[in-house]
Enzyme design. Sequence first.
Site, PDB file in Angstrom:
ATOM      1  CG  ASN A  58       7.930  -1.069  14.463  1.00  0.00           C
ATOM      2  OD1 ASN A  58       7.992  -1.501  13.310  1.00  0.00           O
ATOM      3  ND2 ASN A  58       8.500   0.066  14.835  1.00  0.00           N
ATOM      4  CD1 TRP A  59       7.015  -7.670  14.224  1.00  0.00           C
ATOM      5  CD2 TRP A  59       6.646  -8.870  12.359  1.00  0.00           C
ATOM      6  NE1 TRP A  59       6.203  -8.710  14.560  1.00  0.00           N
ATOM      7  CE2 TRP A  59       5.944  -9.468  13.440  1.00  0.00           C
ATOM      8  CE3 TRP A  59       6.551  -9.452  11.092  1.00  0.00           C
ATOM      9  CZ2 TRP A  59       5.174 -10.628  13.276  1.00  0.00           C
ATOM     10  CZ3 TRP A  59       5.773 -10.597  10.935  1.00  0.00           C
ATOM     11  CH2 TRP A  59       5.099 -11.185  12.022  1.00  0.00           C
ATOM     12  CE  LYS A  60      11.881  -0.571  15.519  1.00  0.00           C
ATOM     13  NZ  LYS A  60      12.856   0.113  16.353  1.00  0.00           N
TER      14      LYS A  60
ATOM     15  CG  HIS B 281       9.171   4.431  14.698  1.00  0.00           C
ATOM     16  ND1 HIS B 281      10.528   4.609  14.764  1.00  0.00           N
ATOM     17  CD2 HIS B 281       8.863   3.487  15.616  1.00  0.00           C
ATOM     18  CE1 HIS B 281      11.019   3.775  15.680  1.00  0.00           C
ATOM     19  NE2 HIS B 281      10.028   3.091  16.210  1.00  0.00           N
TER      20      HIS B 281
ATOM     21  CD  GLU C 221      13.681   2.869  14.160  1.00  0.00           C
ATOM     22  OE1 GLU C 221      13.011   2.193  13.361  1.00  0.00           O
ATOM     23  OE2 GLU C 221      14.084   2.416  15.262  1.00  0.00           O
TER      24      GLU C 221
ATOM     25  CD  GLU D 115       8.005   3.825  19.957  1.00  0.00           C
ATOM     26  OE1 GLU D 115       7.985   2.643  20.294  1.00  0.00           O
ATOM     27  OE2 GLU D 115       8.384   4.205  18.836  1.00  0.00           O
TER      28      GLU D 115
ATOM     29  N   GLY E 159      15.652   0.631  21.059  1.00  0.00           N
ATOM     30  CA  GLY E 159      16.718  -0.245  20.577  1.00  0.00           C
ATOM     31  C   GLY E 159      18.011  -0.129  21.354  1.00  0.00           C
TER      32      GLY E 159
ATOM     33  CB  SER F 261      14.494  -0.881  25.798  1.00  0.00           C
ATOM     34  OG  SER F 261      15.450  -0.449  24.848  1.00  0.00           O
TER      35      SER F 261
ATOM     36  N   GLY G 121       9.619  -3.255  19.623  1.00  0.00           N
ATOM     37  CA  GLY G 121      10.487  -3.451  18.465  1.00  0.00           C
ATOM     38  C   GLY G 121      11.200  -4.794  18.561  1.00  0.00           C
ATOM     39  N   GLY G 122      12.431  -4.753  19.038  1.00  0.00           N
ATOM     40  CA  GLY G 122      13.287  -5.948  19.079  1.00  0.00           C
ATOM     41  C   GLY G 122      12.615  -7.184  19.658  1.00  0.00           C
TER      42      GLY G 122
END
Length: 251
Positions: free
Chosen positions: A11-13, A96, A98, A168, A174, A213, A234-235
């Site tokens: 997930n490149w956000k 998600h 977010e 999640e 994150g 994470s 993610g990251g």
Amino acid sequence: MSARTSLVAGNWKLNGTRASAVALAKDIAGGVEALGSEVLICPGFAHLGDVQAAIAGASVALGAQNCAAEASGAFTGEVAAPMVAEFGAQYVIVGHSERRALFGESSELVASKALAVQQANMQPIICVGETLEQRESGQLQSVLDEQLNAVIDKLGIAAIAHTVIAYEPVWAIGTGKSASSEQAQEVHSMIRKKLADLDESVAGNVRILYGGSVKPDNAEELFSQTDIDGGLIGGAALNAESFLAICQATD
Ligand code: PGA
């Protein structure tokens, strides 16, 4: 042994330029050969076309991070599931945390988006998970029930077989603080049991990803758990080397 094929989704956000997205996609495409798992990347909408071209012919699937609940109409600024599908996308992340927290998406809306994704012949990756406060006040099961019941009611239990669920925990996203493999397995098994009470075969076939994470050094331990079928990253998905190392950890 389950017949579930592992899935690792990046997930490149809200990151990257057209050039950096293409470079990252090419580096990933170049390294996925001989992996036993399915690999998926989800760039921003504006990069879907360039990334589609960059991964052509490689064993990498394409997805989006969100879509509208409606297929078309007067909804300025929205992107519809059929528009995403036109890029050869196979998956769309919905719900998600977010989106739920920062854009006020309710479980009802998330369920409508999941339906729109299926109607466009793609699979929704439905994200669920609790905040730290909810976990500490004993609301884990009720939060998951509320989030999952909305999609089960809207899609019907049989159609859940054509979804991916992503657990999640919000406190792990994150933050660098992943759930332990035991904590994650416990929740994955709760989710699978809830589905099994409605339909055992759906529960046995649906993939449940862990997200929050995930890094190259904790991926193998997480992915080795019985009910964890891969990850939503993610990251660590923004770097080809670490993303590929995570993909390798499913083998
Ligand atoms: P993270 O994000 O891997 O950076 O924790 C996961 C996600 O938001 O899906």
